[in-house]
Scaffold this motif. Structure first.
Motif, PDB file in Angstrom:
ATOM      1  N   ARG A  40      -2.743  -6.381  -7.439  1.00  0.00           N
ATOM      2  CA  ARG A  40      -1.220  -6.344  -7.285  1.00  0.00           C
ATOM      3  C   ARG A  40      -0.892  -5.656  -6.112  1.00  0.00           C
ATOM      4  NH1 ARG A  40       1.365  -1.751 -11.047  1.00  0.00           N
ATOM      5  NH2 ARG A  40      -0.206  -0.041 -11.003  1.00  0.00           N
ATOM      6  N   ALA A  41      -1.703  -5.629  -5.116  1.00  0.00           N
ATOM      7  CA  ALA A  41      -1.477  -5.017  -3.742  1.00  0.00           C
ATOM      8  C   ALA A  41      -1.821  -5.973  -2.606  1.00  0.00           C
ATOM      9  CB  ALA A  41      -2.211  -3.732  -3.898  1.00  0.00           C
ATOM     10  N   LEU A  42      -1.348  -5.399  -1.257  1.00  0.00           N
ATOM     11  CA  LEU A  42      -1.510  -6.087  -0.152  1.00  0.00           C
ATOM     12  C   LEU A  42      -1.784  -4.974   0.991  1.00  0.00           C
ATOM     13  CD1 LEU A  42       0.734  -9.178  -0.128  1.00  0.00           C
ATOM     14  CD2 LEU A  42      -1.661  -9.081  -0.209  1.00  0.00           C
ATOM     15  N   LEU A  43      -2.677  -5.260   1.743  1.00  0.00           N
ATOM     16  CA  LEU A  43      -2.742  -4.387   2.844  1.00  0.00           C
ATOM     17  C   LEU A  43      -2.108  -5.428   3.983  1.00  0.00           C
ATOM     18  CD1 LEU A  43      -4.060  -2.441   4.851  1.00  0.00           C
ATOM     19  CD2 LEU A  43      -6.182  -3.877   5.309  1.00  0.00           C
ATOM     20  N   LEU A  44      -0.906  -4.840   4.258  1.00  0.00           N
ATOM     21  CA  LEU A  44       0.026  -5.499   5.425  1.00  0.00           C
ATOM     22  C   LEU A  44      -0.622  -5.406   6.801  1.00  0.00           C
ATOM     23  CD1 LEU A  44       3.689  -4.574   4.540  1.00  0.00           C
ATOM     24  CD2 LEU A  44       2.274  -6.583   3.799  1.00  0.00           C
ATOM     25  N   GLY A  45      -1.350  -4.407   7.011  1.00  0.00           N
ATOM     26  CA  GLY A  45      -2.067  -4.225   8.271  1.00  0.00           C
ATOM     27  C   GLY A  45      -1.974  -2.700   8.600  1.00  0.00           C
ATOM     28  N   GLU A  46      -2.451  -2.409   9.896  1.00  0.00           N
ATOM     29  CA  GLU A  46      -2.822  -1.041  10.564  1.00  0.00           C
ATOM     30  C   GLU A  46      -1.890  -0.684  11.384  1.00  0.00           C
ATOM     31  OE1 GLU A  46      -6.955  -2.880   9.545  1.00  0.00           O
ATOM     32  OE2 GLU A  46      -5.978  -3.130  11.219  1.00  0.00           O
TER      33      GLU A  46
ATOM     34  N   LEU B 101       0.948  -2.431   0.250  1.00  0.00           N
ATOM     35  CA  LEU B 101       1.918  -2.419  -0.924  1.00  0.00           C
ATOM     36  C   LEU B 101       1.253  -2.370  -2.190  1.00  0.00           C
ATOM     37  CD1 LEU B 101       4.164  -5.239   0.460  1.00  0.00           C
ATOM     38  CD2 LEU B 101       4.058  -2.861   1.026  1.00  0.00           C
ATOM     39  N   LYS B 102       1.919  -1.819  -3.099  1.00  0.00           N
ATOM     40  CA  LYS B 102       1.531  -1.723  -4.562  1.00  0.00           C
ATOM     41  C   LYS B 102       2.887  -2.568  -5.408  1.00  0.00           C
ATOM     42  CE  LYS B 102      -0.833   1.505  -6.453  1.00  0.00           C
ATOM     43  NZ  LYS B 102      -0.841   2.956  -7.467  1.00  0.00           N
ATOM     44  N   GLY B 103       2.275  -3.576  -6.215  1.00  0.00           N
ATOM     45  CA  GLY B 103       3.493  -4.381  -6.960  1.00  0.00           C
ATOM     46  C   GLY B 103       3.895  -5.381  -6.355  1.00  0.00           C
ATOM     47  N   SER B 104       3.304  -6.036  -5.240  1.00  0.00           N
ATOM     48  CA  SER B 104       4.011  -7.176  -4.464  1.00  0.00           C
ATOM     49  C   SER B 104       3.588  -8.435  -5.154  1.00  0.00           C
ATOM     50  CB  SER B 104       3.371  -7.030  -2.996  1.00  0.00           C
ATOM     51  OG  SER B 104       1.850  -6.653  -3.037  1.00  0.00           O
ATOM     52  N   GLY B 105       2.833  -8.364  -6.210  1.00  0.00           N
ATOM     53  CA  GLY B 105       2.664  -9.799  -6.924  1.00  0.00           C
ATOM     54  C   GLY B 105       1.304 -10.090  -7.118  1.00  0.00           C
ATOM     55  N   ARG B 106       0.795 -11.084  -7.987  1.00  0.00           N
ATOM     56  CA  ARG B 106      -0.206 -11.389  -8.267  1.00  0.00           C
ATOM     57  C   ARG B 106      -1.131 -12.084  -6.932  1.00  0.00           C
ATOM     58  NH1 ARG B 106      -1.950 -15.437 -11.091  1.00  0.00           N
ATOM     59  NH2 ARG B 106      -3.298 -14.324 -12.224  1.00  0.00           N
ATOM     60  N   THR B 107      -2.422 -11.683  -7.178  1.00  0.00           N
ATOM     61  CA  THR B 107      -3.195 -12.112  -5.876  1.00  0.00           C
ATOM     62  C   THR B 107      -4.451 -12.778  -6.691  1.00  0.00           C
ATOM     63  OG1 THR B 107      -4.797 -10.303  -5.904  1.00  0.00           O
ATOM     64  CG2 THR B 107      -2.795  -9.918  -4.733  1.00  0.00           C
ATOM     65  N   PRO B 108      -5.431 -13.334  -5.936  1.00  0.00           N
ATOM     66  CA  PRO B 108      -6.897 -13.917  -6.574  1.00  0.00           C
ATOM     67  C   PRO B 108      -7.355 -12.723  -7.510  1.00  0.00           C
ATOM     68  CG  PRO B 108      -6.497 -14.809  -4.439  1.00  0.00           C
ATOM     69  CD  PRO B 108      -5.497 -13.755  -4.627  1.00  0.00           C
ATOM     70  N   PHE B 109      -7.368 -11.511  -7.251  1.00  0.00           N
ATOM     71  CA  PHE B 109      -7.846 -10.548  -8.000  1.00  0.00           C
ATOM     72  C   PHE B 109      -7.163  -9.947  -9.091  1.00  0.00           C
ATOM     73  CE2 PHE B 109      -9.276 -10.065  -3.742  1.00  0.00           C
ATOM     74  CZ  PHE B 109     -10.667 -10.384  -3.465  1.00  0.00           C
ATOM     75  N   ALA B 110      -6.274 -10.662  -9.572  1.00  0.00           N
ATOM     76  CA  ALA B 110      -5.208 -10.209 -10.626  1.00  0.00           C
ATOM     77  C   ALA B 110      -5.864 -10.034 -12.070  1.00  0.00           C
ATOM     78  CB  ALA B 110      -3.943 -10.940 -10.564  1.00  0.00           C
ATOM     79  N   ARG B 111      -6.720 -10.934 -12.426  1.00  0.00           N
ATOM     80  CA  ARG B 111      -7.561 -10.764 -13.409  1.00  0.00           C
ATOM     81  C   ARG B 111      -6.444 -10.792 -14.724  1.00  0.00           C
ATOM     82  NH1 ARG B 111      -8.581  -6.445 -10.957  1.00  0.00           N
ATOM     83  NH2 ARG B 111      -8.217  -4.971 -12.343  1.00  0.00           N
ATOM     84  N   GLY B 112      -5.825 -11.845 -14.751  1.00  0.00           N
ATOM     85  CA  GLY B 112      -4.657 -12.183 -15.646  1.00  0.00           C
ATOM     86  C   GLY B 112      -3.465 -11.129 -15.795  1.00  0.00           C
ATOM     87  N   GLY B 113      -3.412 -10.212 -14.910  1.00  0.00           N
ATOM     88  CA  GLY B 113      -2.337  -9.367 -14.754  1.00  0.00           C
ATOM     89  C   GLY B 113      -1.067  -9.876 -14.047  1.00  0.00           C
ATOM     90  N   ASP B 114       0.114  -9.365 -14.005  1.00  0.00           N
ATOM     91  CA  ASP B 114       1.264 -10.147 -13.498  1.00  0.00           C
ATOM     92  C   ASP B 114       1.333  -9.665 -12.264  1.00  0.00           C
ATOM     93  OD1 ASP B 114       2.253  -7.288 -13.521  1.00  0.00           O
ATOM     94  OD2 ASP B 114       3.571  -7.731 -15.247  1.00  0.00           O
ATOM     95  N   GLY B 115       0.540  -8.513 -11.524  1.00  0.00           N
ATOM     96  CA  GLY B 115       0.838  -8.290 -10.246  1.00  0.00           C
ATOM     97  C   GLY B 115       1.969  -7.511  -9.752  1.00  0.00           C
ATOM     98  N   LEU B 116       2.635  -6.764 -10.805  1.00  0.00           N
ATOM     99  CA  LEU B 116       3.929  -6.103 -10.611  1.00  0.00           C
ATOM    100  C   LEU B 116       3.783  -4.911 -10.812  1.00  0.00           C
ATOM    101  CD1 LEU B 116       6.485  -8.910 -12.170  1.00  0.00           C
ATOM    102  CD2 LEU B 116       5.503  -8.753  -9.728  1.00  0.00           C
ATOM    103  N   ALA B 117       4.827  -4.098 -10.759  1.00  0.00           N
ATOM    104  CA  ALA B 117       4.945  -2.727 -10.946  1.00  0.00           C
ATOM    105  C   ALA B 117       6.274  -2.240 -11.170  1.00  0.00           C
ATOM    106  CB  ALA B 117       4.444  -1.686  -9.834  1.00  0.00           C
TER     107      ALA B 117
END
Length: 481
Positions: free
Chosen positions: A92-98, A111-127
């Motif tokens: 549920r996170a993304l590295l926007l950059g450096e 970011l944390k809570g920015s939505g589901r990714t391929p690693f979400a493992r069934g979670g909603d990706g939200l916070a």
């Protein structure tokens, strides 16, 4: 300022594409900035006023990244409560950059809570708003205490409902770190069987965090030293991380992932606040042991880089790992010496004995950890009797106090290392409830103001220094997922 003037680097994604899945943040129905660390923003070269605009808020939720940015979800593995998961990652996170800060140091914008990714493992990706504000408050406090930490730049309400045990208002946390390289990152790389990937990851970690490391064993030594220092600092201020999985231990030595974390109220090594830590694996007193266990998992991942002969690699890993305890013990003893105001010339054995005897008294009396040490400085000035106010064994404490006082403790030095204000659990819950239920951020702002300068006692902040009221009861925290 506009997004076109912000340059987000992508070195992690370029150096380690096998660990970076290109991804985008989910659309946000109604973004609204809740809190912003303006000083941190300015240090990163970001205009705080611009971050409060619609365009700035879109950056903070990941839907308005600058041209050329390459957001990615990072891959990593991890031991979670002792059980190994070979594929975790940013669910549920993304590295926007450096970004590069004012000292020329590279920092991740994540970011944390920015939505589901391929690693979400069934979670909603939200916070949800509550847990993200908790991370904002506690990481601000840790920074104020001088403890290495990831830092919270902003929390943005999304206008979306997040379903946990009950429906909750959603949020995205924007956080900053020296990097998000974890023990679990190395475990994932080792698990791929790609020796070149493991080597490139280690080279990336050396260049970014430990440039003085001449080889891969020196990299491991540096991580061992950083973690020994970090965990000693946690213990000295009574911080309970709550979920010390290997994916929550950084290579940089920064505290990461403020989920079921809390500061200890009554002193007790068995203190557990996490609702999911049923066996007490991550209890306050276990944190040094768990840190060494996690480092052993890092050593396992790095073995191919230590020596081509496995027996020699294991021998070298064990030699390095055995450095953790003396490094931790020395850092803890030095910190305790400072907390007690003991003179530099005092024998180390005497100093450690004084500290350990006092902690036994605090445990038996269930004394408030933070306020006791602050009151002890007052006692060093001859103006208070902390034994009575903290309900300690009076006779035993008096014997201890006479030996301590005979060393000539420095009360002013004690005040410089013993905080007045920490994010006390009842105040954190009060502030989060006001934000979530009443949409009132004033209590959060006041609490952040207090804990951001924790060593300086200020008028009007008495309630932020007071222990929890008797009716607060047993405390439990939750991971937020």
């Amino acid at each position: 300022m506009s997004t076109t003037t912000i340059a987000l680097g992508d070195r992690f994604a370029r150096d380690l594409p096998e660990l970076a899945v290109p991804w985008k943040a989910e659309a946000v129905p109604d973004p609204r900035l809740l809190v912003l660390d303006e000083a941190l923003a300015a240090d990163l070269g970001l205009d705080p006023a611009w971050l409060r605009t619609d365009a700035g808020v879109r950056l903070l939720v990941g839907t308005g990244v600058p041209e050329g940015a390459a957001p990615v979800a990072q891959a990593y593995a991890g031991h979670q409560f002792g059980g190994f998961s070979p594929r975790l990652g940013d669910g549920r996170a993304l590295l926007l950059g450096e970004l590069t800060d004012s000292r020329g140091e590279v920092r991740d914008l994540h970011l944390k809570g920015s939505g589901r990714t391929p690693f979400a493992r069934g979670g909603d990706g939200l916070a949800a708003v509550g847990p993200m504000l908790r991370e904002y408050v506690v990481s601000r406090a840790m920074h104020g205490l001088g403890i290495p930490t990831t830092r919270s730049l902003a929390v943005v309400a999304t206008g979306r409902t997040v379903h946990r045990e009950t429906p909750l208002p959603g949020a995205v946390l924007a956080r900053v770190a020296s990097s998000h390289l974890r023990v679990g990152t190395f475990q994932y790389a080792r698990g791929t069987g790609n020796a070149d990937l493991l080597r490139r990851l280690a080279d990336h970690a050396i260049a970014r965090h430990h440039p003085a490391a001449a080889d891969y064993r020196a990299l491991f030594d540096a991580v061992v030293a950083a973690q020994a220092s970090l965990v000693a600092r946690w213990m000295l201020v009574g911080f309970v991380h709550g979920v010390m999985n290997t994916d929550n231990m950084t290579i940089s030595g920064e505290t990461i992932d403020y989920g079921p974390c809390a500061f200890m109220d009554a002193y007790d090594p068995a203190t557990v606040y996490s609702s999911i830590d049923h066996g007490g694996r991550y209890a306050y007193g276990n944190q040094p042991i768990v840190a060494m266990w996690n480092l052993a998992r890092l050593a396992e991942a790095l073995l191919p880089l230590f020596d081509e002969v496995e027996e020699k690699a294991i021998e070298r890993a064990m030699e390095s790992l055995e450095r953790f305890k003396p490094l931790y013990d020395a850092a803890w003893a030095a910190g305790m010496r400072a907390k007690l105001g003991l003179p530099a010339g005092l024998d180390e054995t005497v100093a450690v004995a004084l500290a350990e005897e006092l902690l036994t008294l605090l445990r038996d009396g269930r004394a408030d950890y933070t306020s006791f040490f602050r009151d002890l400085a007052t006692a060093a000035r001859g103006a208070a009797d902390p034994a009575r106010s903290h309900l300690l064994d009076l006779a035993a404490f008096e014997q201890w106090r006479e030996r301590w006082y005979a060393t000539g403790p420095d009360a002013d030095a004690m005040d410089r290392v013993n905080p007045v204000y920490v994010p006390r659990n009842h105040l954190v819950e009060e502030a989060l409830a006001a934000a979530v239920v009443d949409d009132d951020l004033t209590p959060v702002e006041r609490l952040v103001d207090a804990v951001s300068t924790p060593y300086d006692e200020r008028p009007g902040l008495d309630r932020y220094a007071a222990p929890a009221p008797p009716d607060f009861g047993a405390y439990r925290t939750f991971c937020g997922t």
